[in-house]
Write an enzyme that holds these catalytic residues in place. Structure first.
Site, PDB file in Angstrom:
ATOM      1  N   THR B  66       6.053  20.250 -14.689  1.00 11.00           N
ATOM      2  CA  THR B  66       6.061  21.202 -13.322  1.00 11.00           C
ATOM      3  C   THR B  66       5.725  22.835 -14.441  1.00 11.00           C
ATOM      4  OG1 THR B  66       7.166  19.928 -11.569  1.00 11.00           O
ATOM      5  CG2 THR B  66       6.247  21.938 -11.045  1.00 11.00           C
ATOM      6  N   GLY B 319       2.279  17.586  -4.489  1.00 13.37           N
ATOM      7  CA  GLY B 319       1.695  18.225  -5.887  1.00 13.37           C
ATOM      8  C   GLY B 319       3.242  18.857  -6.461  1.00 13.37           C
ATOM      9  N   GLU B 320       3.592  19.266  -7.654  1.00 16.06           N
ATOM     10  CA  GLU B 320       4.673  19.467  -8.375  1.00 16.06           C
ATOM     11  C   GLU B 320       5.560  18.965  -9.018  1.00 16.06           C
ATOM     12  OE1 GLU B 320       8.560  19.476  -5.092  1.00 16.06           O
ATOM     13  OE2 GLU B 320       7.441  20.928  -4.283  1.00 16.06           O
ATOM     14  N   GLY B 321       4.468  16.663  -9.119  1.00 10.55           N
ATOM     15  CA  GLY B 321       4.373  15.737 -10.023  1.00 10.55           C
ATOM     16  C   GLY B 321       5.612  14.951  -9.151  1.00 10.55           C
TER      17      GLY B 321
END
Lengths: 355, 355
Positions: B66, B319-321
């Site tokens: 990240t 997002g963030e992964g």
């Protein structure tokens, strides 16, 4: 024989209580992330939490019942597989080598294999759940597939099996099926309930060719014409054009709702079972999740009738509970989303309201 | 300073060898189930197996990077969050309380948090990977976002971090991002490469209102007009309108391809990074998987340009992964599909050929 009278079961299935609804959304909206940014994971978490009636839902045990049954109508030559494959695949399930075993094992889900109506008998196999209603249904092109007593017995079997597991702590269920030719009765159930024409919703099942597809459509059309099942009478539909695994799955869904547990409906055959369950007890809708969009064309029609969207679409068309296993894992994930993501306050992160 | 010269990395990234392609399909076609019935799971298994060059692929370690960076353009007021939230969320990632932590933990995936360009500094936090290129980009409405040296440093950082993990046995990677306002540079990257107009592809990011959306579109339009990035020059695009996390993600993708590992591209910001990586080294396409369809409208345009379909669509936009974690799990599942499902012969099940 059965400890569950079907009418009692149906009367005890109530809609989910909405009293925690606002609190569930408030909890997720307070998490340190953009509002509603986890999309359908939030929808799943919301639905699981309100089924359990708690802000901290926990999946304690996960079971897929794979109901196996044979179909008299298979003698019409409407599958690429021979009928003995149902029996052979049950043995494969018990040995743990089939697709549903591999996928469920990866997710820590138990697969409970139920002989609810396989034509052949089984030797050994202590893990097999022996609840055979009959040695396959009868050929619905010639006579009704089953008697009313058999339909009710198969449904009650599903209710009982879930209730036994629920008593042992399992609280997330999935459906599964095995039965050569069973897309044929499932399509017939769809047509009987919705009035769709067989030629518009019949698919290729395990992969039949054009000529066999035409024969399959004709078999379904003639079966419906001969028996005239009543569209609002699920027992009548099962008796005339159903299957034992479809009835067992309907019972499993009733049982999950009775025990206030979420249940993931696998694919085309399982969704035929869900339609039967919904006609028996409309409140089960609060407890069911559609696992995936099957490649079988009629499946989309079934989900439209039910009014629920599938969790994933991986272009699968296998049954056994394979799609249910994948979707059950995403439901379990959703409980962690609700339980474990830190709030803006806990994480000391400025929220949009602080701007 | 860096052990990886970018031109060397690019020259070493080769397309996947197709020599096992037929053998991989033959293995799946021999499994005791209808042909191609596991749909996209088979596609994933096929692609992972050919990347690893084996009929028995095994996921040995899973890491999401990240990348966190700040954006000068945030001062134009184009997000619902204040810029300090990037810094605050990094602390939240390190404590394990953020969405990506919760989802990755559920799937046994390591989250490695990289400060590649956060405005503020960090104290303590030994787990934080400190690779800050600068204290945020510059405001691309006024000047180029970064220098060429910074762009290359950020890309090389991604390559190096993957190579370190690959040396430790990790062989499945996922991308992730954190950076308030970073849908703005990501949209600018999309427009710079494809020529799409900002007003047709700009979305609401974390949830901005209509007036802020108009402002955001105008900022992207003016930035592109001022700097005129060359559509075929990924370094030029990064310098003029990019972000450090976008460059780091591009580097992570190059690094995964260099180490012959599959990599799952998370959402909108990560896919901007994937576009940069593809322009640098078109062969990376063989190694990348698109995790999910983000709610951000430009994401569908990005995937069309890349020519890959997302693995899931859960209406997420975080997002963030988070999307990468879910899709990585499905890739891992696909390896078990290829490895563990018994064949017709092993299971003693009659195949359609026996009919």
């Amino acid at each position: 024989m059965s400890s569950f009278r079907l009418s009692d079961v149906i009367s005890k299935i109530s809609a989910v209580d909405p009293k925690l609804d606002q609190a569930i959304w408030d909890k997720m909206d307070a998490q340190a992330r953009p509002s509603r940014s986890l999309g359908r994971l939030e929808e799943f978490a919301f639905r699981v939490a309100r089924i359990f009636g708690t802000l901290t839902p926990e999946i304690k045990g996960k079971t897929i019942f794979t109901f196996a049954g044979d179909h008299g109508v298979a003698e019409e030559g409407i599958s690429v597989f021979s009928q003995e494959v149902t029996h052979e695949m049950v043995a494969n399930f018990i040995r743990g080598g089939a697709s549903v075993n591999v996928i469920a094992r990866f997710y820590g889900i138990e697969v409970s294999v139920v002989d609810i109506g396989v034509k052949g008998d089984f030797e050994g196999m202590p893990e097999l759940v022996r609840r055979k209603v009959a040695h396959g249904t009868r050929n619905f092109l010639k006579e009704p597939a089953m008697t009313e007593a058999q339909a009710i017995q198969a449904i009650q079997t599903g209710v009982e099996l879930v209730s036994e597991k629920a008593a042992q702590g399992v609280n997330l269920f999935g459906t599964g099926d095995m039965g050569i030719a069973n897309t044929t009765p499932s399509t017939a159930v769809l047509c009987a309930i919705t009035g769709e024409a067989p030629e518009t919703v019949t698919g290729r099942g395990t992969g039949i060719d054009e000529a066999t597809l035409k024969r399959k459509i004709e078999v379904i059309r003639q079966g419906l014409e001969k028996h005239q099942p009543r569209s609002d009478d699920p027992i009548d539909i099962l008796c005339k054009v159903g299957g034992f695994e479809i009835a067992g799955i309907a019972g499993e869904i009733l049982g999950a709702a009775l025990n206030r547990c979420p249940i993931v409906v696998d694919g085309f055959i399982s969704t035929a079972g869900a339609m039967i369950a919904l006609l028996l007890a409309p409140n089960v809708k609060d407890y069911i999740f559609m696992a995936h969009r099957s490649q079988e064309p009629g499946h989309t029609e079934m989900m439209r009738w039910i009014g629920l969207d599938p969790i994933v679409d991986l272009s699968m068309r296998l049954g056994e509970g394979t799609g249910a296993a994948i979707a059950m894992n995403l439901l379990e994930l959703s409980t962690h989303v609700l339980n474990d993501i830190a709030s803006f306050e806990e994480a000391a992160v400025h929220s949009p309201e602080d701007l």
